[in-house]
Design a protein around this motif. Sequence first.
Motif, PDB file in Angstrom:
ATOM      1  N   UNK A  34       0.880  -1.171   0.000  1.00 56.31           N
ATOM      2  CA  UNK A  34       0.000   0.000   0.000  1.00 56.31           C
ATOM      3  C   UNK A  34       0.917   1.219   0.000  1.00 56.31           C
ATOM      4  N   UNK A  48      -2.749   4.134  -2.934  1.00 62.19           N
ATOM      5  CA  UNK A  48      -3.226   2.975  -3.686  1.00 62.19           C
ATOM      6  C   UNK A  48      -2.370   1.755  -3.461  1.00 62.19           C
ATOM      7  N   UNK A  49      -2.693   0.715  -4.214  1.00 61.42           N
ATOM      8  CA  UNK A  49      -1.949  -0.537  -4.108  1.00 61.42           C
ATOM      9  C   UNK A  49      -1.026  -0.683  -5.312  1.00 61.42           C
ATOM     10  N   UNK A  51      -0.166  -3.085  -7.384  1.00 62.53           N
ATOM     11  CA  UNK A  51      -0.523  -4.452  -7.772  1.00 62.53           C
ATOM     12  C   UNK A  51      -0.908  -4.571  -9.235  1.00 62.53           C
ATOM     13  N   UNK A 122     -10.797  -5.038 -15.720  1.00 60.30           N
ATOM     14  CA  UNK A 122     -10.945  -5.540 -14.345  1.00 60.30           C
ATOM     15  C   UNK A 122      -9.564  -5.889 -13.800  1.00 60.30           C
ATOM     16  N   UNK A 123      -9.093  -5.196 -12.784  1.00 58.51           N
ATOM     17  CA  UNK A 123      -7.740  -5.454 -12.276  1.00 58.51           C
ATOM     18  C   UNK A 123      -7.655  -6.693 -11.402  1.00 58.51           C
ATOM     19  N   UNK A 124      -8.780  -7.343 -11.140  1.00 56.40           N
ATOM     20  CA  UNK A 124      -8.743  -8.487 -10.231  1.00 56.40           C
ATOM     21  C   UNK A 124      -8.705  -9.822 -10.970  1.00 56.40           C
ATOM     22  N   UNK A 125      -8.827  -9.787 -12.296  1.00 55.72           N
ATOM     23  CA  UNK A 125      -8.759 -11.044 -13.058  1.00 55.72           C
ATOM     24  C   UNK A 125      -7.757 -10.881 -14.195  1.00 55.72           C
ATOM     25  N   UNK A 158      -7.087 -24.059 -10.031  1.00 55.06           N
ATOM     26  CA  UNK A 158      -6.993 -22.634 -10.387  1.00 55.06           C
ATOM     27  C   UNK A 158      -7.476 -22.381 -11.820  1.00 55.06           C
ATOM     28  N   UNK A 202     -12.895 -16.914 -15.151  1.00 53.96           N
ATOM     29  CA  UNK A 202     -12.096 -15.755 -14.768  1.00 53.96           C
ATOM     30  C   UNK A 202     -11.023 -16.234 -13.799  1.00 53.96           C
ATOM     31  N   UNK A 208      -4.212 -10.982  -5.553  1.00 45.79           N
ATOM     32  CA  UNK A 208      -5.454 -11.063  -4.770  1.00 45.79           C
ATOM     33  C   UNK A 208      -5.430 -12.299  -3.885  1.00 45.79           C
ATOM     34  N   UNK A 209      -6.241 -12.285  -2.863  1.00 50.45           N
ATOM     35  CA  UNK A 209      -6.219 -13.335  -1.844  1.00 50.45           C
ATOM     36  C   UNK A 209      -6.527 -14.716  -2.408  1.00 50.45           C
ATOM     37  N   UNK A 210      -7.266 -14.805  -3.479  1.00 54.60           N
ATOM     38  CA  UNK A 210      -7.669 -16.107  -3.986  1.00 54.60           C
ATOM     39  C   UNK A 210      -6.629 -16.834  -4.822  1.00 54.60           C
ATOM     40  N   UNK A 211      -5.457 -16.209  -5.037  1.00 56.07           N
ATOM     41  CA  UNK A 211      -4.412 -16.850  -5.857  1.00 56.07           C
ATOM     42  C   UNK A 211      -3.782 -17.947  -5.023  1.00 56.07           C
ATOM     43  N   UNK A 212      -3.824 -19.200  -5.516  1.00 52.86           N
ATOM     44  CA  UNK A 212      -3.469 -20.308  -4.629  1.00 52.86           C
ATOM     45  C   UNK A 212      -1.974 -20.588  -4.491  1.00 52.86           C
TER      46      UNK A 212
ATOM     47  N   UNK C  61      -9.324 -17.883   3.130  1.00 57.60           N
ATOM     48  CA  UNK C  61      -8.420 -16.890   2.535  1.00 57.60           C
ATOM     49  C   UNK C  61      -8.533 -16.912   1.016  1.00 57.60           C
ATOM     50  N   UNK C  62      -8.699 -18.111   0.462  1.00 63.00           N
ATOM     51  CA  UNK C  62      -8.788 -18.231  -0.996  1.00 63.00           C
ATOM     52  C   UNK C  62     -10.172 -17.883  -1.513  1.00 63.00           C
ATOM     53  N   UNK C 180      -9.974   1.266  -2.499  1.00 65.39           N
ATOM     54  CA  UNK C 180      -8.849   1.974  -3.087  1.00 65.39           C
ATOM     55  C   UNK C 180      -8.675   1.581  -4.560  1.00 65.39           C
ATOM     56  N   UNK C 184      -8.920   4.367  -7.797  1.00 64.01           N
ATOM     57  CA  UNK C 184      -7.828   4.515  -8.750  1.00 64.01           C
ATOM     58  C   UNK C 184      -8.125   3.933 -10.125  1.00 64.01           C
TER      59      UNK C 184
END
Lengths: 216, 342, 364
Positions: A34, A48-49, A51, A122-125, A158, A202, A208-212, C61-62, C180, C184
Amino acid sequence: MGRAVLRGHLDTITVSGFIEGWALNIAAPLQPLLIAILDGDGTEIARGRADRFRQDLSENALSPGWNGFRVRASVSLLDYRERGLSLCECASGKVLHQSKKVKLLEEHDHALTSIEELISVDPTVLSDIGQLRGCESILGQFLHAKGVEAFIRAAYVYILGRSADREGIGLYGKLLRQAALTPFGLLRTLADSDEFRSRPRQLIVPTMAGFPFRLS
Amino acid sequence: MRAARRLLVSVPGRELQKIRLGSSVFPAEQLPDDGISPALRDAVRLVLHHSSEWEQPALLVARPEMFPGGETLSWLQNRIPGATTHVSISDGSAVKLIPGLKNHVFFYSFGNGLDENVLKTLVRRTSRQLGALRSQWNSAYALRFEGKNVSLPTTALAGCYNSRAPDRALFKLFLDKGNIPNSMETISTIPAVDPARLNSYSPITYVTLTHSLLAAERFRSVLGKVILEHFFDESSALVFALPEADFKREGVTPSLEAFLAAARDTTFPIPKLVANNIFLSFGELSEAALGALDVPVMLWSSDILLCGATHPATTRGSSLSEYIFAAASCARNNSTKWLRFC
Amino acid sequence: MTNVKPALAIEIGPMLEDIWTGIPVFTRRLISALTQDGRLDLRFVHNCIEIPMDAVRSAMALGAGSFLRERYEQLTMSERRILDLSTPVLYPSTKSNLGGIYAREASTVHDLSTLVMPENHVEANVAYHMDHFEDELESNELTFAISQSTDAALQSAFPNTAGRTQLLYQYVDWPDEFEVLDRNSPTIDIGRYAVVIGTVEPRKNLTLLIDALSHPDIAASEIKFVIIGKRGWLVDSFLQDIPEHLRGRLIFSGFVSDFIKYRLIKAAEFMIFPSMYEGFGIPALEAMSLGKPVMAAMTSSFPEVIGEGGIYFDPFSVTEFAEAFAEIVSPSRAAELAAKALKQSSIFNPPRMAAPVVEWVCSG
């Protein structure tokens, strides 16, 4: 996890009001930092992050590619170009980079005008499996720590969203042990499979937390 | 006894899926005929007729389950002023209750493809819910679950019976047990008969049929016996009202085919002759047609037949609703076997 | 002397799903809330076998159950331990036919749609939920209901549960980083819009919105309607009924990630939730947590969840829908409702979820 080794850099500011750069903890590159951007008086103007995926970072051995940042400033940036900005890591307060002459990009705000566009950024996928190429060493660390079979099982879950079958474990286990296939190579193989193409999913980004495959 | 103030009516959700409603609560008479099954249409008509003397007109609540309590129930209560009583017109798959009201259930026609096993399953799953009901309308099911009676007295509706049934001609029965298609062909070629001709027979046994009744093994044994009896007594008449076409089945031919198959499957021999005193009607005869007969008419309905009643009610020109009540009383008084759901 | 915490085992069956929505997410929130509360010694169980805590924590967590399922299936014989019979067990959903084993059991009823709206379910699903339901209620020491509405329906259909039910309210927990990330990200500019929760499944009542598009007040408005979720092949047949010039007002998002859903709600003016029947209505809480008022059908759990943070309408009335719409788009009223929505959302939180469970366990 060992002691944090923090690095970062302010790259550009844009006329549309964004500040770009990168920051990471070399000891844990997939744990996004952060960060905050401070003006010359020490006032925070953005946060921001770090990431975001950047192709140039992924080609650098230092980073798996997922350590960029692009943060929206709360003030007009045109005045700050000459006055200097600081990049800080929020948890420690450490200043990673100071610059009095950040490069200005003539990039204007591009608002998203459709749902399709919104989804495409989408920055999360992941937008492409190739974005994980820079994570090869991290994937290798997981394989080394947990074992080949655990890695294959994680890869199946995954990418394909299901348990690995015996045939896959047998085949890919042999290839991985012989180094005929790299850990990233297995992910790419599964993502290129007919099964995945017929039912695409996706895939969550590595920060992100879900990445194994993160060990911590 | 003071007249009840207002009736609320609910119907199965699946019956509403093809209808665009304008409100959750509206006058029950405004439920459109198009899009609902004929059986439901008749049940609603019967219920409205029954409540026509009440202080205020009946309202239909589209989905009572949306208002289980709290603010939603208060909202509903504001829209149903004066409501004291609710009847859940049910196909057996669910019974709706509205808190604070006297709740009743009307298990409307189990013909038309609706399976009585559905009701059995509901009782098995929610027997205590049914115990909260005040009565069942126009049926006399005795519900038992795990050895306990779920007491549901019968309320007979003072209603019209199929007032919109058209005048129907009668067709003489012919059954070739080995050839149903030939049987159907032959029936269609025999000249139809005016129901008024029934006055030349006495007595008349009038049986209203449903698809589930035709499928019931117990009824098939009754069917064969009663058909054979009438071949030997040409002074009496036997009239079968075949199930009307419903929203699942197109045309009337399947009803005739189902009837002939049921008759074929009885253990009794059926002479391969055109019966001059055994008639088929494609749908129920109108009350007017029955009422115009001067001779006694014995009326059997599916509920009573399944209960194994051996003494069906006899009526001479009286309304079918009175018959249903009389038949239910008959069945009770004669200690007949009740349909059990356990 | 250390106080020994009372133990509670949570049946984690719902968390074995690959993708977590609905009940698995409810289960995750429950575990988080109880962990934060800290008064119980939490354990995890599936089909009477104790599940290692680290496996459950990893799965949480996942945010997915595939690895948890694998871990469960790979437990060696020596690792498998039967949960002690004296441990209270909480089922976050139905017990199906698993119950009546432990000395103290509680299960959770989310809704009774299989009972009250069987036409919306395949018979196998109705049978799964209802065939053993009365037995389940009998074997429960306590039955949790996720809303007053569900509790009322439960007691109406099963009167012998009176006095043996308790409310168990869940909460919304967006990932910390979403705020956040959203700030951004590029601005969303698709015009003014409302997010809509609904599908063409009859219970969700999307046809009301489709019918309402032709109402003069709504047709004249510039507000579009973004329907979050898969489009479904049945949608096209419904859209055919809409005049072409109005069809463009409806935008189907398709399947989106949680972050995109967050963004869509945050950039919307309000949410529309026309559903006929919900056990709780978590999307409404999601919207209110982001300061968005909700236009909802006056049914089931909506009033108790949304409170003064929304406006209600008869689920079958286009007229009332249009009146509610006219009210919610008025700037002054919208601002007032937004503040109330945010405040209302705060009453659903982890301590409130944990409290009744802790109370039950400690009462034994």
